[in-house]
Enzyme design. Sequence first.
Site, PDB file in Angstrom:
ATOM      1  N   GLU A   1      -4.304  -9.294   3.788  1.00 40.87           N
ATOM      2  CA  GLU A   1      -4.986  -8.916   5.030  1.00 40.87           C
ATOM      3  C   GLU A   1      -6.189  -9.787   5.374  1.00 40.87           C
ATOM      4  O   GLU A   1      -6.491  -9.996   6.551  1.00 40.87           O
ATOM      5  CB  GLU A   1      -5.439  -7.450   4.967  1.00 40.87           C
ATOM      6  CG  GLU A   1      -4.323  -6.441   5.192  1.00 40.87           C
ATOM      7  CD  GLU A   1      -3.626  -6.050   3.908  1.00 40.87           C
ATOM      8  OE1 GLU A   1      -2.885  -5.055   3.921  1.00 40.87           O
ATOM      9  OE2 GLU A   1      -3.813  -6.745   2.890  1.00 40.87           O
TER      10      GLU A   1
ATOM     11  N   GLU B   1       0.830  -1.208   0.000  1.00 41.29           N
ATOM     12  CA  GLU B   1       0.000   0.000   0.000  1.00 41.29           C
ATOM     13  C   GLU B   1       0.865   1.259   0.000  1.00 41.29           C
ATOM     14  O   GLU B   1       0.557   2.242  -0.672  1.00 41.29           O
ATOM     15  CB  GLU B   1      -0.946  -0.025   1.199  1.00 41.29           C
ATOM     16  CG  GLU B   1      -2.035  -1.098   1.054  1.00 41.29           C
ATOM     17  CD  GLU B   1      -2.936  -1.198   2.271  1.00 41.29           C
ATOM     18  OE1 GLU B   1      -4.119  -0.860   2.153  1.00 41.29           O
ATOM     19  OE2 GLU B   1      -2.449  -1.624   3.335  1.00 41.29           O
TER      20      GLU B   1
END
Length: 720
Positions: free
Chosen positions: A134, A114
């Site tokens: 995640e 990210e």
Amino acid sequence: MAKGRTEMEVGADGVAVITIINPPVNPLSVDVLLSMGENFGQALRRDDVKAIVFTGARGKFSGGFDINAFGQKGNWEEPEVGYLSKVFLSGTLESARKPSVAAIDGLALGGGLELAMACHARVSTPTAQLGLPELQLGIIPGLGGTQRLPRLVGLSKALEMILLSKPIKGEEALDLGLVDAISPSDTLVNTARLLALEIAEFRRPWMKSLYKTDKLEPLGEAREILNFARVQSLKQAPNLQHPLICIDVIEEGIVSGPNAGLLKEAIVSRELQSSETSKSLVHVFFSQRATSKVPGITDLGRVPRKINKVAIVGGGLMGSGIATTLILSNYQVILKEVNEKFLNAGVDRVKANLQSRVNKGKMTQEKFERTISLLKGVLDYEQFKDVDMVIEAVIENLSLKQQIFADLEKHCPPHCILASNTSTINLNLIGEKTKSQDRIVGAHFFSPAHIMPLLEIVRTHKTSPQVIQDLLDVGKKIRKTPIVVGNCTGFAVNRMFFPYTQSALLLVDHGVDPYQIDHVVTKFGMPMGPFRLVDLVGFGVAIASGISYLENYPERCYRSMLLPMMVEDKRTGKAVRKGFYLYNEKRRASPDPEIKKYIEKSRSIAGVIPDPKLMKLTDKDIIEMVFLPCVNEACRILDEKIAVKASDLDIASVMGMGFPPYRGGLLFWADRLGAKYIYSRLDEWSKTYGDSFKPCSYLSQRAAEGIPLSAAANQVKSRL
């Protein structure tokens, strides 16, 4: 402990290189992010800095956000929801007047990727792993990943990477547009520097990934893709909400714009971190890593010996599966059988296991040939003279195993580890006729051995710590998760779950439909119910195991005649296409109305009349009557110190028996119910249905004191 940090170095070319330093995989801890913010702010203020490169120390960009910080309140909290994603990554880094480039080596996972996607370009090594895993922890990407990844690689690929937690390598990332260039490790940072300068000098586009739209499908098509993903998620994981929530967040960004998507992502991400699902999955994550730490073994400073050649005695389903696992990890393997026919069958099974990988595109034909060349079949012990470890994998017959171990002692070198793959038989009995008691150990694989991730390492009181250390190392190299347990009938996993089928048989004798039990248990999250499981492993194995438990734990065994009667009629499971279920030519199962007559006969022999109360059981009651006796047995295993810690039993239940990981493992789930509640339920059932439900002393004590079942003994003493 040293805090994570970043270091900045400004070159003569005007590029500031900010390096993440937080061993071993450079996670984005609060310390790292604060340090990164300071260095980035300084780079923006300095007149001699034209562009910025982010990289990671020791060949790893970043393994993601620090999981240790989940749900913890430290010295720093986000000033507002989504501060890191909206203000730092989007408002500061991506909107900066100086370009930034991520130089990715090793891995860029979760928050690491990210961060990289918020940069204006990315350079990667060909083999670096990039992904957003995640969802494996019950959360969603929370630093802009749900918004930027679809804009960089397209919606379909982004959904695949996020929902399946599927990383890709640098070369594929280049093809997809996730990275802008590929470079070897030794020139990676320099390549990133040059790219950053090209952007700064407007010789390359100054791209903000959050606002890219060229990879996004038209809205109608995008909604079709998202709805298909929802259907697949419900089919694959009907009990999980966070994959569906993640799809909603991605859709929000596509429909309402990326800033709306970022806000929703931030709100949802914070909520999910405190969810029961996330707590359970994080517990499993840390518990799995803790299995490699064994008091009295791994803290002695011993170095594992090198295991080069392994012999396997027995080429059946288990032996061939173990052989497959070993040669896939480049071990030389000798496979011994008693005759040519059995040996050829064993080698053919190994070849079939490898061919399956070729057919699925996971192995090239060249790799197949190279791997199978590591396997050699033999009919005697002549070539055992230089093996480092032997794994016995024959049928569960004590006298046969004793004879094999006596033979092994004669033909193997003195340093050779003598391991048994037995699933139930006490190792002291197996090694009774040998002198080398210190090198006898259990290496219990689970079927199919080349697929199931658990390895149960069983030690006796005489097993050398060095042998355990060696086997832990082998387990790591063959990519299994090891749990070290003590020696008893059934060890930890099978002993913990022998009440699973027993309780189900008791319920059936008392009036509950077996297919209802299987349906409820699979709905709970198990891969299959107890009766499908019996069909799969075979009635012979189930009865042999049952007899073993009956001999060793008679006071808590329920004796049902259902399985023996079905065996008499040659209904022995999936292998013969009929057991509790009928199996068609494609091996698909369907209920069999004939089962009713066996159940009625079993009830008649047991002298049991169907109980109207049990016939109206709720799903919750069925789950508790099937699993709470397993919890009770797990408590005995802890009390007898067969298992070192409760978290090992959680991993054993998840990886050995298929207990749903999003419930955290058997004892983690049980502690949510509470020892007092479990005690009261078992005590009530024991008065009606017998001692197979009787609470053990460990459970009784914890219930009386209000102590969690998983609390270590020293924690209990401190509270008493």
